[in-house]
Design an enzyme around this catalytic site. Structure first.
Site, PDB file in Angstrom:
ATOM      1  N   SER A  59       0.829  -1.374  -0.037  1.00  0.00           N
ATOM      2  CA  SER A  59      -0.028   0.294  -0.105  1.00  0.00           C
ATOM      3  C   SER A  59       0.586   0.726   0.178  1.00  0.00           C
ATOM      4  CB  SER A  59      -1.202   0.308   1.489  1.00  0.00           C
ATOM      5  OG  SER A  59      -2.012  -0.935   1.022  1.00  0.00           O
ATOM      6  N   ASP A 248       4.944   3.116   9.199  1.00  0.00           N
ATOM      7  CA  ASP A 248       3.507   3.470  10.496  1.00  0.00           C
ATOM      8  C   ASP A 248       3.795   2.469  10.867  1.00  0.00           C
ATOM      9  OD1 ASP A 248       3.428   1.191   7.914  1.00  0.00           O
ATOM     10  OD2 ASP A 248       1.494   1.420   7.834  1.00  0.00           O
ATOM     11  N   ARG A 249       3.876   1.528  11.086  1.00  0.00           N
ATOM     12  CA  ARG A 249       3.769   0.455  11.957  1.00  0.00           C
ATOM     13  C   ARG A 249       5.622   0.439  12.787  1.00  0.00           C
ATOM     14  NH1 ARG A 249      -0.114  -3.495  12.490  1.00  0.00           N
ATOM     15  NH2 ARG A 249      -1.740  -3.170  10.936  1.00  0.00           N
ATOM     16  N   ASP A 385      -7.875  -5.520   1.085  1.00  0.00           N
ATOM     17  CA  ASP A 385      -6.479  -5.740   2.205  1.00  0.00           C
ATOM     18  C   ASP A 385      -6.757  -5.565   3.474  1.00  0.00           C
ATOM     19  OD1 ASP A 385      -3.610  -5.531   1.861  1.00  0.00           O
ATOM     20  OD2 ASP A 385      -3.778  -3.495   2.766  1.00  0.00           O
ATOM     21  N   HIS A 389      -5.635 -10.034   4.681  1.00  0.00           N
ATOM     22  CA  HIS A 389      -4.864 -10.873   5.479  1.00  0.00           C
ATOM     23  C   HIS A 389      -5.561 -11.105   6.518  1.00  0.00           C
ATOM     24  CE1 HIS A 389      -1.885  -8.556   4.002  1.00  0.00           C
ATOM     25  NE2 HIS A 389      -2.559  -6.941   4.192  1.00  0.00           N
ATOM     26  N   ASP A 426      -3.959  -0.652  -5.917  1.00  0.00           N
ATOM     27  CA  ASP A 426      -2.667  -0.410  -5.178  1.00  0.00           C
ATOM     28  C   ASP A 426      -1.958  -1.787  -5.241  1.00  0.00           C
ATOM     29  OD1 ASP A 426      -3.883  -0.736  -3.335  1.00  0.00           O
ATOM     30  OD2 ASP A 426      -2.978  -0.082  -1.601  1.00  0.00           O
ATOM     31  N   HIS A 444      -0.253  -9.343   0.059  1.00  0.00           N
ATOM     32  CA  HIS A 444      -0.326  -9.344  -0.855  1.00  0.00           C
ATOM     33  C   HIS A 444      -0.344 -10.240  -2.136  1.00  0.00           C
ATOM     34  CE1 HIS A 444      -0.111  -5.588   1.038  1.00  0.00           C
ATOM     35  NE2 HIS A 444      -0.680  -5.806   1.674  1.00  0.00           N
TER      36      HIS A 444
END
EC number: 5.4.2.12
Length: 490
Positions: A59, A248-249, A385, A389, A426, A444
């Site tokens: 993403s 982000d994580r 998405d 997951h 995406d 993905h």
């Protein structure tokens, strides 16, 4: 012409049908689009988005490519090249932080998924620092999400091949704990305590511990944080490098390790570390960065803003950063004339428990923006998405159906208010929920997605890449395409 760009996260094309949530979903809007709207096939992986050959897209990369209208060589490639050409050992941020102490802690996601990290980077740094005589402690975060759910033992064997007298594994945490991004601090605290303080010690070897978790039905993503080998925790003035390259994580765990004013949970003690991060995790972090971000000029949002037009960006919490920060080329603040609306994601442990997520509220925000006459509207639907997951096929089918319902409303609104409409993804995910042997797939896909273009007077959309989306939007809006961007799809 005013334009809407819809990004259906994790919905892609596959010719395999048995475990294909998209194929099995009831999707009248997509049926309409396939019959009545021109579309092209779009590459979302590998070199087409600046990743290594054959590497699955993600993403962050996808939205950067969509929003910039060009192929940006991603951090994974930049870091791998620095290792390949033996340049990383001289990296100024690495040198600055590691020369402060004889002890260096390396922490990162242990997999070759290439979404947040790569095991090659972790191994290379450990070997370089070991050669320099450093005492290296590894704090391993197990994956099970961007790779197979029970693959940690393979990666453990790989990393243990470089463990020697001065390189050892100090802690292991599942990414559920160490890589939260939604302020679930109770999870992060568990990881922090094993990593920083050596809490939850086990006498088992890392291999034995992971196997013991499997025996309890707990797989890689959810491994309970532990410490090994008598690791007593970190000491003041030791060095710490977080090797994930996706931001982000990584923010939350680094914040609680490094921030003297951290207040989200009570730390038993604050350890004053010399911290470096692989990339920029947060503009407010004061730590040296091994690979600072590349400055991206003339993105889609910037061009629209420069023409004094109004634009609207919206998504659920899970993908909000993607339609703002990443789509805008790694820029935190909004451009002039850019409004952002965040729709909260449901507070559930895993999204298969609520596969529709908050899609209807996201759809409402888009309809309202169109009715208010925004010149450009971009939206991300997270369902394909986030539910993909989880590996739950039935839930993923419901996720696609929830997105299809909102697409129907958006198509109708676009037609009513005379907007051009692009619908693309995406990357894929939910179209391959299991492999041929019936093993659950949570990662993905490596494949193509559709790009539908509902534009007045346009009857053909070419095949291309995500880098061709922004110039297509600008062409539909009758705006000049900047020289940095690639060609449009029509």
């Amino acid at each position: 012409m005013k334009t809407i760009l819809v990004i259906t996260d994790g919905i892609g094309y596959s010719d395999k049908t048995q475990y294909n949530a998209f194929y099995h979903a009831k999707k009248p809007t997509y049926d309409y689009l396939f019959k009545n709207v021109p579309y092209g096939m779009i590459d979302t992986f590998g070199l087409s988005v600046g990743l290594p050959q054959g590497q699955m897209g993600n993403s962050e990369v996808g939205h950067m490519c969509i929003g910039s209208g060009r192929v940006l060589y991603q951090d994974l490639v930049r870091i791998s090249r620095a290792i390949e050409y033996d340049e990383i050992k001289d990296n100024p941020a690495l040198v600055e932080v590691t020369q402060q102490s004889a002890v260096v802690h390396l922490c990162g996601l242990l997999s070759d998924g290439g979404v947040h990290s790569h095991i090659v980077h972790l191994k290379a740094l450990a070997q370089i620092l070991s050669t320099q005589g450093k005492r290296v402690y590894l704090h391993l975060i197990t994956d099970g999400r961007d790779v197979l759910p029970k693959s940690a033992l393979n990666y453990l064997a790989d990393i243990e091949s470089i463990c020697e007298d001065n390189v050892s594994i100090a802690s292991v945490s599942g990414r559920f704990y160490a890589m939260d991004r939604d302020k679930r601090w109770d999870r992060v605290q568990k990881a922090y305590e094993s990593i920083a303080l050596g809490k939850n010690p086990t006498n088992l070897s890392p291999k034995e511990y992971i196997q013991s978790q499997y025996d309890e039905g707990i797989f890689d993503e959810f491994l309970t944080p532990v410490s090994f080998g008598g690791f007593q925790g970190m000491n003041d003035d030791e060095s710490f490098v977080f090797v994930n390259f996706r931001s982000d994580r990584a923010r939350e765990i680094v914040d609680c390790l490094g921030n003297p004013q951290f207040k989200e949970f009570k730390r038993e003690r604050y350890v004053k570390l010399h911290i470096a991060t692989m990339t920029e995790y947060d503009a407010t972090f004061p730590y040296p960065i091994l690979f600072p971000k590349q400055n991206v000029q003339n993105t889609l949002a910037e061009v629209i803003s420069s023409h004094r037009l109004k634009q609207f960006h919206t998504a659920e919490t899970e993908k909000y950063a993607h339609v703002t920060f990443f789509l805008n080329g790694g820029r935190e603040e909004a451009f002039i004339g850019e409004e952002r609306v965040l729709i909260p994601s449901p507070n559930v442990k895993t999204y298969d428990l609520q596969p529709q997520m908050n899609a209807s509220a996201v759809g409402d925000a888009v309809i309202k923006a169109v009715e208010q006459g925004y010149d450009f509207v971009v939206v991300n639907f997270a369902n394909g998405d986030m539910v993909g997951h989880t590996g739950n096929l039935e839930a993923a089918i419901k996720a696609v159906e929830a997105v299809d319902k909102e697409l129907g409303r958006i198509v109708e609104s676009a037609q009513k208010h005379h907007y051009a409409l692009f619908i693309t993804s995406d990357h894929g995910n939910c179209e391959e929920m299991k492999d041929e042997k019936g093993n659950m797939l949570t990662n993905h896909t490596v494949g193509q997605v559709w790009c539908f273009g509902m534009i007045e007077g346009v009857s053909k959309i070419e095949n291309g890449g995500l880098n061709n989306i922004a110039p297509s939007v600008l062409k539909a809006m009758n705006l000049p395409i900047p020289p940095e961007m690639d060609k449009p799809l029509f």
